[in-house]
Design a protein around this motif. Structure first.
Motif, PDB file in Angstrom:
ATOM      1  N   VAL A 134     -31.727  32.674  -6.587  1.00 57.48           N
ATOM      2  CA  VAL A 134     -32.952  33.323  -6.019  1.00 57.48           C
ATOM      3  C   VAL A 134     -33.281  31.974  -4.938  1.00 57.48           C
ATOM      4  O   VAL A 134     -33.639  32.539  -3.845  1.00 57.48           O
ATOM      5  N   MET A 135     -32.785  30.808  -5.039  1.00 58.99           N
ATOM      6  CA  MET A 135     -33.318  29.912  -4.259  1.00 58.99           C
ATOM      7  C   MET A 135     -32.297  30.287  -2.938  1.00 58.99           C
ATOM      8  O   MET A 135     -32.817  29.864  -1.692  1.00 58.99           O
ATOM      9  N   GLU A 136     -31.395  30.868  -3.012  1.00 62.90           N
ATOM     10  CA  GLU A 136     -30.293  31.080  -1.705  1.00 62.90           C
ATOM     11  C   GLU A 136     -30.999  32.366  -1.044  1.00 62.90           C
ATOM     12  O   GLU A 136     -30.571  32.632   0.187  1.00 62.90           O
ATOM     13  N   THR A 137     -31.356  33.279  -1.565  1.00 62.18           N
ATOM     14  CA  THR A 137     -31.800  34.508  -1.229  1.00 62.18           C
ATOM     15  C   THR A 137     -33.390  34.799  -0.540  1.00 62.18           C
ATOM     16  O   THR A 137     -33.445  35.327   0.309  1.00 62.18           O
ATOM     17  N   ILE A 138     -34.296  33.860  -1.355  1.00 61.36           N
ATOM     18  CA  ILE A 138     -35.693  34.265  -0.905  1.00 61.36           C
ATOM     19  C   ILE A 138     -36.061  33.355   0.316  1.00 61.36           C
ATOM     20  O   ILE A 138     -35.314  32.214   0.576  1.00 61.36           O
ATOM     21  N   ASP A 139     -36.822  33.777   1.184  1.00 65.62           N
ATOM     22  CA  ASP A 139     -37.420  33.031   2.380  1.00 65.62           C
ATOM     23  C   ASP A 139     -38.750  32.158   1.863  1.00 65.62           C
ATOM     24  O   ASP A 139     -39.731  32.783   1.965  1.00 65.62           O
ATOM     25  N   ARG A 140     -38.467  31.071   1.849  1.00 71.77           N
ATOM     26  CA  ARG A 140     -39.616  30.066   1.680  1.00 71.77           C
ATOM     27  C   ARG A 140     -40.090  29.904   0.229  1.00 71.77           C
ATOM     28  O   ARG A 140     -40.556  28.920  -0.388  1.00 71.77           O
ATOM     29  N   GLY A 141     -40.490  31.111  -0.498  1.00 71.34           N
ATOM     30  CA  GLY A 141     -41.149  31.197  -1.762  1.00 71.34           C
ATOM     31  C   GLY A 141     -41.347  32.492  -2.298  1.00 71.34           C
ATOM     32  O   GLY A 141     -41.155  33.514  -1.645  1.00 71.34           O
ATOM     33  N   VAL A 142     -42.307  32.956  -3.440  1.00 76.22           N
ATOM     34  CA  VAL A 142     -42.565  33.852  -3.865  1.00 76.22           C
ATOM     35  C   VAL A 142     -44.050  33.793  -4.182  1.00 76.22           C
ATOM     36  O   VAL A 142     -44.830  33.214  -3.844  1.00 76.22           O
ATOM     37  N   THR A 143     -44.682  34.879  -4.321  1.00 80.04           N
ATOM     38  CA  THR A 143     -46.154  35.256  -4.499  1.00 80.04           C
ATOM     39  C   THR A 143     -46.336  35.680  -5.862  1.00 80.04           C
ATOM     40  O   THR A 143     -45.575  36.687  -6.135  1.00 80.04           O
ATOM     41  N   MET A 144     -47.088  35.032  -6.787  1.00 85.12           N
ATOM     42  CA  MET A 144     -47.249  35.498  -8.292  1.00 85.12           C
ATOM     43  C   MET A 144     -48.835  36.012  -8.540  1.00 85.12           C
ATOM     44  O   MET A 144     -49.460  35.265  -7.663  1.00 85.12           O
ATOM     45  N   THR A 145     -48.976  36.995  -9.160  1.00 86.74           N
ATOM     46  CA  THR A 145     -50.562  37.587  -8.956  1.00 86.74           C
ATOM     47  C   THR A 145     -50.510  38.044 -10.639  1.00 86.74           C
ATOM     48  O   THR A 145     -49.811  38.830 -11.175  1.00 86.74           O
ATOM     49  N   MET A 146     -51.555  37.430 -11.275  1.00 87.63           N
ATOM     50  CA  MET A 146     -52.081  38.130 -12.669  1.00 87.63           C
ATOM     51  C   MET A 146     -52.861  39.461 -12.278  1.00 87.63           C
ATOM     52  O   MET A 146     -53.929  39.094 -11.960  1.00 87.63           O
ATOM     53  N   THR A 147     -52.306  40.610 -12.465  1.00 83.90           N
ATOM     54  CA  THR A 147     -52.662  41.600 -12.050  1.00 83.90           C
ATOM     55  C   THR A 147     -53.755  42.125 -13.151  1.00 83.90           C
ATOM     56  O   THR A 147     -54.395  43.338 -13.022  1.00 83.90           O
ATOM     57  N   GLY A 148     -53.484  41.911 -14.431  1.00 83.20           N
ATOM     58  CA  GLY A 148     -54.436  42.327 -15.556  1.00 83.20           C
ATOM     59  C   GLY A 148     -54.225  41.757 -16.733  1.00 83.20           C
ATOM     60  O   GLY A 148     -53.363  41.128 -17.118  1.00 83.20           O
ATOM     61  N   VAL A 149     -55.291  41.968 -17.708  1.00 79.08           N
ATOM     62  CA  VAL A 149     -55.099  41.072 -18.958  1.00 79.08           C
ATOM     63  C   VAL A 149     -55.741  42.014 -20.001  1.00 79.08           C
ATOM     64  O   VAL A 149     -56.885  42.473 -19.779  1.00 79.08           O
ATOM     65  N   GLU A 150     -55.206  42.202 -21.046  1.00 75.72           N
ATOM     66  CA  GLU A 150     -55.610  42.943 -22.340  1.00 75.72           C
ATOM     67  C   GLU A 150     -55.789  41.810 -23.452  1.00 75.72           C
ATOM     68  O   GLU A 150     -54.858  41.230 -23.621  1.00 75.72           O
ATOM     69  N   GLY A 151     -56.661  41.802 -24.001  1.00 74.17           N
ATOM     70  CA  GLY A 151     -56.796  40.905 -25.362  1.00 74.17           C
ATOM     71  C   GLY A 151     -58.564  40.827 -25.746  1.00 74.17           C
ATOM     72  O   GLY A 151     -59.146  41.201 -25.136  1.00 74.17           O
ATOM     73  N   PRO A 152     -58.545  39.878 -26.853  1.00 70.39           N
ATOM     74  CA  PRO A 152     -59.871  39.933 -27.466  1.00 70.39           C
ATOM     75  C   PRO A 152     -60.930  39.177 -26.820  1.00 70.39           C
ATOM     76  O   PRO A 152     -61.980  39.010 -27.100  1.00 70.39           O
ATOM     77  N   GLY A 153     -60.380  38.378 -25.914  1.00 71.63           N
ATOM     78  CA  GLY A 153     -61.251  37.419 -25.322  1.00 71.63           C
ATOM     79  C   GLY A 153     -60.608  37.007 -23.751  1.00 71.63           C
ATOM     80  O   GLY A 153     -60.022  37.879 -23.034  1.00 71.63           O
ATOM     81  N   SER A 154     -61.327  35.967 -23.030  1.00 70.71           N
ATOM     82  CA  SER A 154     -60.607  35.547 -21.651  1.00 70.71           C
ATOM     83  C   SER A 154     -59.463  34.795 -21.577  1.00 70.71           C
ATOM     84  O   SER A 154     -59.132  34.108 -22.728  1.00 70.71           O
ATOM     85  N   LEU A 155     -58.986  34.808 -20.720  1.00 69.98           N
ATOM     86  CA  LEU A 155     -57.797  33.957 -20.075  1.00 69.98           C
ATOM     87  C   LEU A 155     -58.117  33.412 -18.948  1.00 69.98           C
ATOM     88  O   LEU A 155     -58.544  33.752 -17.644  1.00 69.98           O
ATOM     89  N   VAL A 156     -58.009  31.955 -18.805  1.00 69.61           N
ATOM     90  CA  VAL A 156     -58.098  31.248 -17.539  1.00 69.61           C
ATOM     91  C   VAL A 156     -56.714  30.087 -17.301  1.00 69.61           C
ATOM     92  O   VAL A 156     -56.556  29.672 -18.422  1.00 69.61           O
ATOM     93  N   VAL A 157     -56.324  30.428 -16.016  1.00 68.03           N
ATOM     94  CA  VAL A 157     -55.155  29.425 -15.978  1.00 68.03           C
ATOM     95  C   VAL A 157     -55.650  28.643 -14.786  1.00 68.03           C
ATOM     96  O   VAL A 157     -55.829  29.086 -13.783  1.00 68.03           O
ATOM     97  N   TYR A 158     -55.400  27.434 -14.904  1.00 67.06           N
ATOM     98  CA  TYR A 158     -55.848  26.421 -14.039  1.00 67.06           C
ATOM     99  C   TYR A 158     -55.177  25.316 -14.059  1.00 67.06           C
ATOM    100  O   TYR A 158     -54.376  24.656 -14.879  1.00 67.06           O
ATOM    101  N   LEU A 159     -54.967  24.415 -12.841  1.00 62.66           N
ATOM    102  CA  LEU A 159     -54.231  23.217 -12.630  1.00 62.66           C
ATOM    103  C   LEU A 159     -55.215  22.024 -12.452  1.00 62.66           C
ATOM    104  O   LEU A 159     -56.401  22.216 -12.253  1.00 62.66           O
TER     105      LEU A 159
END
Length: 295
Positions: A134-159
Motif C-alpha cells: 500500500v505504501m509503495e502504491t498509493i499517492d500521498r494517502g487515502v480517504t476513509m468515510t463512514m457511510t452508514g451505521v445500523e444499531g440500537p443507538g448512535s456512534l461518534v468517533v472523535y480525536l
C-alpha cells in the motif's frame, strides 16, 4: 469507577507511557497472512486498513493480538469474518462539559467507549495505512468515510489532541458522512463512543489514487457487539440494509501534524485525559490531528 480513577491517575502521571506511545510506532511486515474464519476480538490491538488481496484493493482488519503468543504473528482478517466485541469494561460516563454536547446524552449517562488510549480490558480499534505494498502504491494517502451505521443507538468517533484541546469529531452516525484524509504510513487511534449496547454494523468506504493515476475503492461493514450480554453470533449474521447517506456538502478531512520526519505520513500518538466534575471519562492519547477542507 475505582478502575477508571486509577487508570486516569496513571495516565496523568505517565504522559509518554509505553502502552500509549510504543504501539503507535509500528511497522507492518510484508506478506502477513490473510486469515479467514470467524473470530471475536474483545481485547488487544486492532486496526482497520487497506491491503491488496490477489491484486484487489480491500479493506481488512489487522489483528495484532496474535503476537501475544510466543510464536504468533500479526494477521489480516476479512471484516465479515470478524466481530469487535466491546465488553462492559468499556462503560464510562458522559462528562458534565459543554465540549461533549455532541454525545447528546445527559452528563453521567453510561456510554461504551473504545478509547484512543489503550485499555488492556477493552479492544483497541484504530486504522493504519502501513502495509508495504500500500505504501509503495498509493499517492500521498487515502480517504476513509463512514457511510452508514445500523444499531440500537448512535456512534461518534472523535480525536482528542494534547493539552486539553477540544474534541475533534470525525464521524457521527446521526450526521452526514465526513471523508477523513489519512496520510500514507499513518497509524491512528480514536475514541469510538456507542450510546447503547447491542449489535452495530458500521459501513466504511476507503479509496485512494495510485501513483499510476488509477483510483481504487472498497466498502466493507465492521461488526461490533457492544455490551457483554450482546450476542456475537448475532453480530456475525446481521445484514447491513441501510441506504448510504448523502455525502456532506463541504467534506472535511483529518490530517496529521508532521512528527520527526516520518516519510509521507505521521503517527498520531500524543493524547489527552479529561476529568469532568464528578465523573471520570478516560480519553485517549494520539498525536494531534486537525480538520482541513478538501479541495
Amino acid at each position: 469507577m475505582r478502575r477508571l480513577l486509577i487508570g486516569l491517575c496513571a495516565l496523568l502521571l505517565t504522559p509518554t507511557s509505553a502502552f500509549a506511545q510504543g504501539d503507535l510506532e509500528q511497522k507492518i511486515d510484508e506478506g502477513q497472512a490473510v486469515v479467514a474464519g470467524r473470530t471475536v476480538l474483545s481485547e488487544g490491538h486492532v486496526d482497520i486498513g487497506p491491503r491488496f488481496v490477489d491484486g484487489r484493493w480491500t479493506l481488512l482488519v489487522h489483528d495484532d493480538q496474535a503476537k501475544a503468543d510466543p510464536d504468533g504473528e500479526s494477521v489480516w482478517r476479512p471484516t465479515d469474518h470478524t466481530v469487535l466485541q466491546v465488553r462492559d469494561q468499556a462503560i464510562l460516563q458522559i462528562p458534565d462539559d459543554p465540549n461533549y454536547a455532541f454525545l447528546r446524552g445527559t452528563p453521567g449517562d453510561d456510554v461504551f467507549v473504545v478509547p484512543q488510549t489503550q485499555d488492556p480490558e477493552v479492544v483497541w480499534v484504530g486504522w493504519n495505512t502501513q502495509d508495504p505494498e500500500v505504501m509503495e502504491t498509493i499517492d500521498r494517502g487515502v480517504t476513509m468515510t463512514m457511510t452508514g451505521v445500523e444499531g440500537p443507538g448512535s456512534l461518534v468517533v472523535y480525536l482528542q489532541s494534547g493539552d486539553f484541546a477540544e474534541p475533534d469529531v470525525l464521524w457521527d452516525s446521526e450526521g452526514k458522512p465526513e471523508p477523513v484524509w489519512v496520510d500514507v504510513n499513518t497509524h491512528t487511534h480514536a475514541n469510538w463512543v456507542f450510546s447503547k449496547p447491542g449489535v452495530y454494523l458500521v459501513q466504511v468506504k476507503i479509496e485512494a489514487e495510485l501513483v499510476d493515476g488509477k483510483t481504487v475503492s472498497d466498502t466493507q461493514v465492521l461488526r461490533f457487539a457492544v455490551g457483554s450480554k450482546t450476542s456475537t453470533d448475532e453480530a456475525f449474521t446481521a445484514a447491513f440494509r441501510e441506504t448510504p447517506r448523502a455525502a456532506a456538502s463541504t467534506p472535511a478531512a483529518a490530517t496529521a501534524e508532521s512528527s520527526g520526519g516520518v516519510p509521507h505520513g505521521v503517527l498520531l500518538g500524543i493524547g489527552a485525559v479529561l476529568l469532568a466534575v464528578g465523573f471520570a471519562f478516560v480519553l485517549a492519547r494520539g498525536r494531534g490531528a486537525k480538520r482541513r477542507a478538501r479541495t
